[in-house]
Design an enzyme around this catalytic site. Structure first.
Site, PDB file in Angstrom:
ATOM      1  N   GLY A 173      26.674 -20.387 -21.387  1.00  0.00           N
ATOM      2  CA  GLY A 173      26.043 -21.271 -22.368  1.00  0.00           C
ATOM      3  C   GLY A 173      26.338 -22.741 -22.070  1.00  0.00           C
ATOM      4  O   GLY A 173      26.897 -23.082 -21.016  1.00  0.00           O
ATOM      5  N   ASP A 198      22.214 -15.775 -11.617  1.00  0.00           N
ATOM      6  CA  ASP A 198      20.795 -16.016 -11.912  1.00  0.00           C
ATOM      7  C   ASP A 198      20.590 -17.083 -12.982  1.00  0.00           C
ATOM      8  O   ASP A 198      19.712 -17.949 -12.853  1.00  0.00           O
ATOM      9  CB  ASP A 198      20.096 -14.700 -12.303  1.00  0.00           C
ATOM     10  CG  ASP A 198      20.818 -13.959 -13.430  1.00  0.00           C
ATOM     11  OD1 ASP A 198      22.016 -14.223 -13.650  1.00  0.00           O
ATOM     12  OD2 ASP A 198      20.174 -13.131 -14.096  1.00  0.00           O
ATOM     13  N   ILE A 227      28.207 -11.106  -8.095  1.00  0.00           N
ATOM     14  CA  ILE A 227      29.025 -10.003  -7.606  1.00  0.00           C
ATOM     15  C   ILE A 227      28.162  -8.749  -7.474  1.00  0.00           C
ATOM     16  O   ILE A 227      28.445  -7.865  -6.678  1.00  0.00           O
ATOM     17  CB  ILE A 227      30.208  -9.805  -8.580  1.00  0.00           C
ATOM     18  CG1 ILE A 227      31.408  -9.216  -7.866  1.00  0.00           C
ATOM     19  CG2 ILE A 227      29.813  -9.011  -9.789  1.00  0.00           C
ATOM     20  CD1 ILE A 227      32.697  -9.360  -8.637  1.00  0.00           C
ATOM     21  N   ASP A 228      27.067  -8.704  -8.257  1.00  0.00           N
ATOM     22  CA  ASP A 228      26.194  -7.518  -8.242  1.00  0.00           C
ATOM     23  C   ASP A 228      25.238  -7.504  -7.049  1.00  0.00           C
ATOM     24  O   ASP A 228      24.513  -6.529  -6.858  1.00  0.00           O
ATOM     25  CB  ASP A 228      25.345  -7.461  -9.522  1.00  0.00           C
ATOM     26  CG  ASP A 228      26.191  -7.307 -10.767  1.00  0.00           C
ATOM     27  OD1 ASP A 228      27.364  -6.961 -10.630  1.00  0.00           O
ATOM     28  OD2 ASP A 228      25.655  -7.532 -11.871  1.00  0.00           O
ATOM     29  N   GLY A 272      27.465  -3.983 -12.476  1.00  0.00           N
ATOM     30  CA  GLY A 272      26.085  -3.798 -12.053  1.00  0.00           C
ATOM     31  C   GLY A 272      25.199  -3.682 -13.274  1.00  0.00           C
ATOM     32  O   GLY A 272      24.932  -2.593 -13.759  1.00  0.00           O
ATOM     33  N   ARG A 273      24.759  -4.824 -13.810  1.00  0.00           N
ATOM     34  CA  ARG A 273      23.957  -4.815 -15.039  1.00  0.00           C
ATOM     35  C   ARG A 273      22.537  -4.321 -14.779  1.00  0.00           C
ATOM     36  O   ARG A 273      22.023  -3.495 -15.493  1.00  0.00           O
ATOM     37  CB  ARG A 273      23.868  -6.236 -15.618  1.00  0.00           C
ATOM     38  CG  ARG A 273      25.136  -6.731 -16.284  1.00  0.00           C
ATOM     39  CD  ARG A 273      24.965  -8.177 -16.728  1.00  0.00           C
ATOM     40  NE  ARG A 273      23.897  -8.305 -17.720  1.00  0.00           N
ATOM     41  CZ  ARG A 273      24.079  -8.128 -19.026  1.00  0.00           C
ATOM     42  NH1 ARG A 273      25.266  -7.830 -19.489  1.00  0.00           N
ATOM     43  NH2 ARG A 273      23.075  -8.252 -19.871  1.00  0.00           N
ATOM     44  N   TYR A 391      37.978  -6.208 -14.789  1.00  0.00           N
ATOM     45  CA  TYR A 391      38.353  -7.501 -14.212  1.00  0.00           C
ATOM     46  C   TYR A 391      39.204  -7.370 -12.946  1.00  0.00           C
ATOM     47  O   TYR A 391      39.415  -8.356 -12.244  1.00  0.00           O
ATOM     48  CB  TYR A 391      39.045  -8.353 -15.276  1.00  0.00           C
ATOM     49  CG  TYR A 391      38.078  -8.688 -16.379  1.00  0.00           C
ATOM     50  CD1 TYR A 391      37.064  -9.624 -16.178  1.00  0.00           C
ATOM     51  CD2 TYR A 391      38.113  -8.010 -17.581  1.00  0.00           C
ATOM     52  CE1 TYR A 391      36.131  -9.882 -17.158  1.00  0.00           C
ATOM     53  CE2 TYR A 391      37.177  -8.273 -18.577  1.00  0.00           C
ATOM     54  CZ  TYR A 391      36.187  -9.212 -18.354  1.00  0.00           C
ATOM     55  OH  TYR A 391      35.245  -9.468 -19.315  1.00  0.00           O
ATOM     56  N   ARG A 394      36.645  -8.319 -10.489  1.00  0.00           N
ATOM     57  CA  ARG A 394      36.195  -9.718 -10.505  1.00  0.00           C
ATOM     58  C   ARG A 394      37.288 -10.712 -10.102  1.00  0.00           C
ATOM     59  O   ARG A 394      37.028 -11.700  -9.439  1.00  0.00           O
ATOM     60  CB  ARG A 394      35.778 -10.099 -11.924  1.00  0.00           C
ATOM     61  CG  ARG A 394      34.335  -9.862 -12.242  1.00  0.00           C
ATOM     62  CD  ARG A 394      34.014 -10.619 -13.522  1.00  0.00           C
ATOM     63  NE  ARG A 394      32.723 -10.279 -14.066  1.00  0.00           N
ATOM     64  CZ  ARG A 394      31.591 -10.842 -13.661  1.00  0.00           C
ATOM     65  NH1 ARG A 394      31.593 -11.720 -12.696  1.00  0.00           N
ATOM     66  NH2 ARG A 394      30.453 -10.506 -14.227  1.00  0.00           N
TER      67      ARG A 394
HETATM   68  P1  ATP Z   1      26.570 -14.002 -13.788  1.00  0.00           P
HETATM   69  O1  ATP Z   1      25.481 -13.326 -14.596  1.00  0.00           O
HETATM   70  O2  ATP Z   1      26.601 -13.532 -12.384  1.00  0.00           O
HETATM   71  O3  ATP Z   1      27.884 -13.972 -14.443  1.00  0.00           O
HETATM   72  P2  ATP Z   1      25.062 -16.351 -14.401  1.00  0.00           P
HETATM   73  O4  ATP Z   1      24.912 -17.663 -13.731  1.00  0.00           O
HETATM   74  O5  ATP Z   1      23.794 -15.547 -14.534  1.00  0.00           O
HETATM   75  O6  ATP Z   1      26.195 -15.551 -13.663  1.00  0.00           O
HETATM   76  P3  ATP Z   1      25.077 -17.011 -17.200  1.00  0.00           P
HETATM   77  O7  ATP Z   1      26.196 -16.995 -18.174  1.00  0.00           O
HETATM   78  O8  ATP Z   1      23.860 -16.236 -17.521  1.00  0.00           O
HETATM   79  O9  ATP Z   1      25.727 -16.539 -15.826  1.00  0.00           O
HETATM   80  O10 ATP Z   1      24.622 -18.522 -16.931  1.00  0.00           O
HETATM   81  C1  ATP Z   1      25.535 -19.488 -16.456  1.00  0.00           C
HETATM   82  C2  ATP Z   1      25.163 -20.842 -16.942  1.00  0.00           C
HETATM   83  O11 ATP Z   1      23.786 -21.102 -16.711  1.00  0.00           O
HETATM   84  C3  ATP Z   1      25.422 -21.021 -18.421  1.00  0.00           C
HETATM   85  O12 ATP Z   1      26.064 -22.257 -18.617  1.00  0.00           O
HETATM   86  C4  ATP Z   1      24.029 -21.014 -19.035  1.00  0.00           C
HETATM   87  O13 ATP Z   1      23.936 -21.884 -20.154  1.00  0.00           O
HETATM   88  C5  ATP Z   1      23.157 -21.524 -17.915  1.00  0.00           C
HETATM   89  N1  ATP Z   1      21.811 -20.923 -17.999  1.00  0.00           N
HETATM   90  C6  ATP Z   1      21.513 -19.624 -18.047  1.00  0.00           C
HETATM   91  N2  ATP Z   1      20.184 -19.429 -18.139  1.00  0.00           N
HETATM   92  C7  ATP Z   1      19.640 -20.657 -18.168  1.00  0.00           C
HETATM   93  C8  ATP Z   1      18.292 -21.154 -18.266  1.00  0.00           C
HETATM   94  N3  ATP Z   1      17.246 -20.333 -18.332  1.00  0.00           N
HETATM   95  N4  ATP Z   1      18.119 -22.486 -18.289  1.00  0.00           N
HETATM   96  C9  ATP Z   1      19.170 -23.332 -18.200  1.00  0.00           C
HETATM   97  N5  ATP Z   1      20.439 -22.931 -18.091  1.00  0.00           N
HETATM   98  C10 ATP Z   1      20.693 -21.628 -18.078  1.00  0.00           C
HETATM   99 MG    MG Z   2      23.528 -13.422 -14.736  1.00  0.00          MG
END
Ligand code: ATP
Ligand code: MG
Length: 499
Positions: A173, A198, A227-228, A272-273, A391, A394
């Site tokens: 977030g 992503d 990691i996935d 693995g989501r 964890y 991770r």
């Molecule tokens: P993982 O899923 O592998 O743990 P991730 O990068 O997908 O990694 P998230 O918690 O989904 O993890 O997102 C990481 C950061 O990217 C967060 O700070 C989130 O606010 C931001 N973020 C996620 N989706 C969006 C989006 N669509 N637009 C802008 N920022 C985003």
């Molecule tokens: Mg993600």
């Protein structure tokens, strides 16, 4: 055009593979116009640097070259998708003396994050002479207050490659595109390195767009972290190998426990989501697994071809059985069977999953006890041992192979950004590092291809588990026609092979 050096001569449809031309076409160009300035790459000015170390923008890496020759007009050649080869450019777009860099780690932790940060700092300082790099604390949230940014130099990062987690910290977030770009602009940052999954990639694309809209000279480079291993187009992501090794150790523990008790059933839940790559690779790495469940394959419990019958057979045959389940497996089945079906989301908006591990234990135990009744010496049913390494997978330091991989990715991210490219990510395609426009991978998912020949086939053979394939997708006996020449032809196919 590239000449195929040689090919398999067995295929009668390719009369002379040596003469096939492969037309390599760039899929999509990375933006390389952060600014129009040109400076010599400091590496090129160092004595003893061979010019062959430098990469030309026209150097491409071909991907997806295994197209069916029969579908193509051979005279015109065969098209292959291609991507821009990564590496140092002879000329760069920034004056290293004026450069300020920032690096941020976002999303879940992953082995290798610290190595990526270390190597970005090292490459910037040692190869380009960029002396200012800030580490942004706590993911995207940390941009807000530049007084908390951490100056990184060679001394600070020296031992990063031995550490798990993220020295800089991470978060979910808190992405505020405008506030982030405000801070970058205010602090005079012109190179931004982002590593994350992503969600992070989507966030980086928004930052790059905002930077372009404001006409700022800031390169945005992404080193994808998942990691996935679920990012499309690229071969693999850093941390994946380390995670698979750790998952394998958890499987070994489950085996020890399952073997130590009569009719022991070991169940291991791994990450693995949406993609079951860790489950698949750790299953194949250990070769002791009787059932591997992944999000890509729907399964069912009862009846012919269900997992209960399969596990009961294995328990009666071997005295124990091992199940590896990816966290995203069986979500629909759980919902249809009355499990609450999580509506909650995390701070980044990701849907929280139902916990498949304990659910499986609860479902399998009574069913297997029933199946084994009267068939075992003690008749006190199965002993279930559930292992959730969570964890432990991770939070570990990266393996040697991942450390090396992180180094390649980080250095190439620096080379691309210094050359003025932006809104790109670096990843290996067909084993070569490439620059890919973020828009090619954002919002797409890499999943196990269970429909075609892939490692999944080995999983089904090795575990002897039901394939759960949809019936229409499979060939049955009626599809086989014997030919006069003694071969067989499969209906709906031109393939012919001798028996
Ligand atoms: P993982 O899923 O592998 O743990 P991730 O990068 O997908 O990694 P998230 O918690 O989904 O993890 O997102 C990481 C950061 O990217 C967060 O700070 C989130 O606010 C931001 N973020 C996620 N989706 C969006 C989006 N669509 N637009 C802008 N920022 C985003
Ligand atoms: Mg993600």
């Amino acid at each position: 055009y590239v000449n195929a050096v040689d090919g398999l001569t067995e295929d009668v449809k390719i009369p002379s593979p040596k003469h096939i031309l492969w037309k390599v076409e760039l899929v999509d160009r990375v933006f390389d116009d952060v600014n129009r300035a040109t400076y010599p790459n400091p590496l090129s000015l160092k004595p003893n640097t061979p010019t062959s170390w430098f990469v030309d923008d026209d150097d491409l890496v071909a991907a997806k070259v295994n197209v069916a020759a029969s579908d193509t007009d051979l005279d015109k050649g065969i098209k292959a998708e291609a991507y821009t080869l990564a590496g140092p450019r002879f000329d760069i777009a920034f004056d290293p003396k004026q450069c300020k860099a920032a690096v941020v780690t976002c999303g879940g932790l992953c082995p290798g994050l610290n190595t990526v940060v270390r190597e970005i700092v090292m490459c910037l300082r040692r190869q380009y002479g960029v002396s200012t790099t800030y580490g942004i604390p706590s993911g995207y949230r940390g941009f807000k207050d530049p007084t908390t940014w951490i100056p990184l130099d060679e001394k600070v990062v020296r031992n990063f490659h031995n550490m798990g987690g993220s020295f800089l910290g991470s978060s979910r977030g808190g992405h505020d595109t405008k506030a982030i770009v405000d801070s970058l602009e205010k602090e005079g940052i012109n190179l931004l390195f982002v590593t994350g999954g992503d969600g992070t990639v989507r966030g980086a694309a928004l930052i790059a767009d905002e930077v372009r809209n404001r006409g700022l000279e800031i390169a945005v480079a992404v080193i994808p972290k998942t990691i996935d291993n679920d990012i499309p187009l690229i071969d693999r992501t850093f941390g994946f190998e380390s995670a698979v090794n750790a998952a394998r150790q958890a499987i070994d523990v489950a085996v020890t426990e399952a073997e130590g008790f009569p009719y022991g059933l070991g169940i291991v839940k791994v990450m693995g989501r949406h993609s079951g790559f860790i489950a698949m690779h750790s299953t194949l790495g250990s070769r002791v697994v009787d059932l591997c469940l992944v999000p890509e394959v729907d399964f069912y419990l009862d009846g012919e071809g269900g997992i209960v019958d399969h596990l009961a057979d294995r328990l009666l045959e071997n005295g124990n059985a091992i199940v590896v389940v990816a966290e995203g497996a069986g979500q629909e089945l759980m919902a249809t069977m009355g499990s609450h079906g999580a509506d909650e989301v995390d701070l980044s908006g990701n849907k929280l999953l139902d916990d498949v591990g304990p659910w499986l234990v609860k479902q399998l135990k009574p069913r297997l006890n029933e199946k084994l009744k009267g068939k075992t010496p003690y008749d006190d049913g199965v002993t279930c041992k559930y292992v959730d390494p969570s964890y432990m997978v991770r939070g570990i330091p990266p393996t040697t192979a991942d450390n090396l991989f992180c180094t390649q990715l980080a250095h190439n991210a620096v080379h691309g950004a210094m050359a003025g490219m932006t809104s790109f990510l670096v990843g290996s395609v067909n084993t070569r590092e490439c620059y890919l426009p973020i828009r090619l991978v954002a919002n797409k998912q890499n999943v196990i291809d269970t429909a075609h020949q892939s490692l999944w086939e080995y999983v089904v053979f090795d575990t002897q588990q039901p394939s759960f394939a949809v019936e229409n997708d499979c060939r049955d006996e009626n599809d086989i026609i014997t030919t006069a020449s003694g071969g067989v032809i499969f209906r709906n196919s031109d393939d012919e092979c001798s028996i």
